[in-house]
Design a protein around this motif. Sequence first.
Motif, PDB file in Angstrom:
ATOM      1  N   TRP A 142     -23.805  24.396 -19.582  1.00 20.54           N
ATOM      2  CA  TRP A 142     -24.641  23.543 -18.794  1.00 20.54           C
ATOM      3  C   TRP A 142     -23.805  22.513 -17.970  1.00 20.54           C
ATOM      4  N   LEU A 143     -22.366  22.007 -18.265  1.00 25.21           N
ATOM      5  CA  LEU A 143     -21.942  21.043 -17.345  1.00 25.21           C
ATOM      6  C   LEU A 143     -21.288  21.855 -16.302  1.00 25.21           C
ATOM      7  N   VAL A 144     -20.984  23.192 -16.442  1.00 26.96           N
ATOM      8  CA  VAL A 144     -20.492  23.970 -15.523  1.00 26.96           C
ATOM      9  C   VAL A 144     -21.552  23.958 -14.122  1.00 26.96           C
ATOM     10  N   ALA A 145     -22.674  24.335 -14.882  1.00 24.95           N
ATOM     11  CA  ALA A 145     -23.929  24.485 -13.717  1.00 24.95           C
ATOM     12  C   ALA A 145     -24.241  23.309 -13.141  1.00 24.95           C
ATOM     13  N   ALA A 146     -24.065  22.214 -13.718  1.00 21.13           N
ATOM     14  CA  ALA A 146     -24.246  21.009 -13.277  1.00 21.13           C
ATOM     15  C   ALA A 146     -23.567  20.561 -12.107  1.00 21.13           C
ATOM     16  N   ALA A 147     -22.188  20.950 -12.531  1.00 17.25           N
ATOM     17  CA  ALA A 147     -20.942  20.563 -11.441  1.00 17.25           C
ATOM     18  C   ALA A 147     -20.998  21.566 -10.139  1.00 17.25           C
ATOM     19  N   SER A 148     -21.708  22.641 -10.275  1.00 14.58           N
ATOM     20  CA  SER A 148     -21.281  23.692  -9.381  1.00 14.58           C
ATOM     21  C   SER A 148     -22.455  24.153  -8.791  1.00 14.58           C
ATOM     22  N   SER A 152     -32.179  23.816  -7.102  1.00 18.01           N
ATOM     23  CA  SER A 152     -32.958  25.180  -7.037  1.00 18.01           C
ATOM     24  C   SER A 152     -32.080  26.153  -7.947  1.00 18.01           C
ATOM     25  N   ALA A 153     -30.723  26.311  -7.613  1.00 17.00           N
ATOM     26  CA  ALA A 153     -29.898  27.266  -8.477  1.00 17.00           C
ATOM     27  C   ALA A 153     -29.739  26.713  -9.718  1.00 17.00           C
ATOM     28  N   HIS A 154     -29.477  25.693 -10.013  1.00 16.29           N
ATOM     29  CA  HIS A 154     -29.254  24.886 -11.353  1.00 16.29           C
ATOM     30  C   HIS A 154     -30.572  25.120 -12.200  1.00 16.29           C
ATOM     31  N   LEU A 186     -37.816  18.153 -17.529  1.00 16.33           N
ATOM     32  CA  LEU A 186     -36.914  19.023 -16.791  1.00 16.33           C
ATOM     33  C   LEU A 186     -35.805  18.106 -16.170  1.00 16.33           C
ATOM     34  N   ALA A 187     -36.049  17.056 -15.602  1.00 16.69           N
ATOM     35  CA  ALA A 187     -35.364  16.043 -14.622  1.00 16.69           C
ATOM     36  C   ALA A 187     -34.275  15.459 -15.757  1.00 16.69           C
ATOM     37  N   ASP A 188     -34.931  15.091 -17.052  1.00 14.20           N
ATOM     38  CA  ASP A 188     -33.889  14.527 -17.865  1.00 14.20           C
ATOM     39  C   ASP A 188     -32.787  15.582 -18.440  1.00 14.20           C
ATOM     40  N   ILE A 189     -33.262  16.724 -18.498  1.00 16.92           N
ATOM     41  CA  ILE A 189     -32.218  17.918 -18.723  1.00 16.92           C
ATOM     42  C   ILE A 189     -31.166  18.306 -17.556  1.00 16.92           C
ATOM     43  N   LEU A 190     -31.692  18.306 -16.228  1.00 19.26           N
ATOM     44  CA  LEU A 190     -30.935  18.698 -15.089  1.00 19.26           C
ATOM     45  C   LEU A 190     -30.186  17.493 -14.452  1.00 19.26           C
ATOM     46  N   GLY A 191     -30.608  16.444 -14.842  1.00 16.11           N
ATOM     47  CA  GLY A 191     -29.947  15.230 -14.270  1.00 16.11           C
ATOM     48  C   GLY A 191     -30.708  14.809 -12.806  1.00 16.11           C
ATOM     49  N   ALA A 229     -28.556  31.817  -9.404  1.00 11.14           N
ATOM     50  CA  ALA A 229     -27.959  30.809 -10.139  1.00 11.14           C
ATOM     51  C   ALA A 229     -26.425  31.376 -10.840  1.00 11.14           C
ATOM     52  N   ARG A 230     -25.998  32.470 -10.395  1.00  5.81           N
ATOM     53  CA  ARG A 230     -24.638  32.769 -10.832  1.00  5.81           C
ATOM     54  C   ARG A 230     -24.729  33.073 -12.331  1.00  5.81           C
ATOM     55  N   PHE A 231     -25.837  33.643 -12.953  1.00  5.36           N
ATOM     56  CA  PHE A 231     -25.891  33.559 -14.157  1.00  5.36           C
ATOM     57  C   PHE A 231     -25.328  34.932 -14.942  1.00  5.36           C
ATOM     58  N   LYS A 232     -24.566  34.576 -15.777  1.00 10.35           N
ATOM     59  CA  LYS A 232     -23.788  35.689 -16.353  1.00 10.35           C
ATOM     60  C   LYS A 232     -24.059  35.367 -18.094  1.00 10.35           C
TER      61      LYS A 232
END
Length: 243
Positions: A142-148, A152-154, A186-191, A229-232
């Motif tokens: 989650w931290l990596v996704a928030a930073a990168s 929409s992708a997040h 969702l806003a509270d989750i994703l920032g 999303a670069r999801f793996k």
Amino acid sequence: MAITEYFVRYLQRRDQLSLSDLERLRAIKTTHAAFKPGEIIVPKGVSPRQSCMMLRGMSARQHMLNDRPTERAITALHVPGDFVDLHSFVLECLDHEVVSMGASEVEFIDHDELQEITVNFPHLTRLLWMSTVIDAAVHRQWLVAAASLRSSAHLAHLLCEIYTRLASVGAAQNHVFTLPLLQKELADILGYTPIHINRAVRDLRDARLIRWTGQQVEILNWSRLAHMARFKPDYLQLDRARR
């Protein structure tokens, strides 16, 4: 009440369980409880004598900011099969609370049961440890996704993750799943702000990647959504291995 089969599937997806493992898991005594949207499942600052497992719906770890009830950060989502607060077994108290996201049902397991398992079932003990390690891996991702990732992708990454976690225990299939989250949540989750979340949902819809009606989300193009999303899913440890 017997332990949820979702948790058995969670473990079997990642390792082979012996007959004695299965018998011990299914002999665990649990207490069932149901919660309404927004109700506290596990309060902050207590010394719990039980740990909580999701049976239906979703829950979240929330941290209240500046002691204001309208300001919070959500640092984890829990789906059926998740051992929500297993870490409370070895902690004096929790620094966060667990709240029901929509209507939910859980099973509480006494720490005495967990204590007996850790003494007499070393393989199950390792698997319980594994579940807390995966929980930490999800948080790091989650931290990596928030930073990168942009909004929409997040959001796409979160949708891919939730579907994968649900599908891995048989709680979702055919790229359709239930997501009992409001845009504010969702806003509270994703920032982000709810406005940003609304735009992100619209972007994914306009790109024909998802269909989102009420609480039902259908992923229309998995490969494109996962690529965006670069999801793996490696961090979810879904390959079976001897642990």
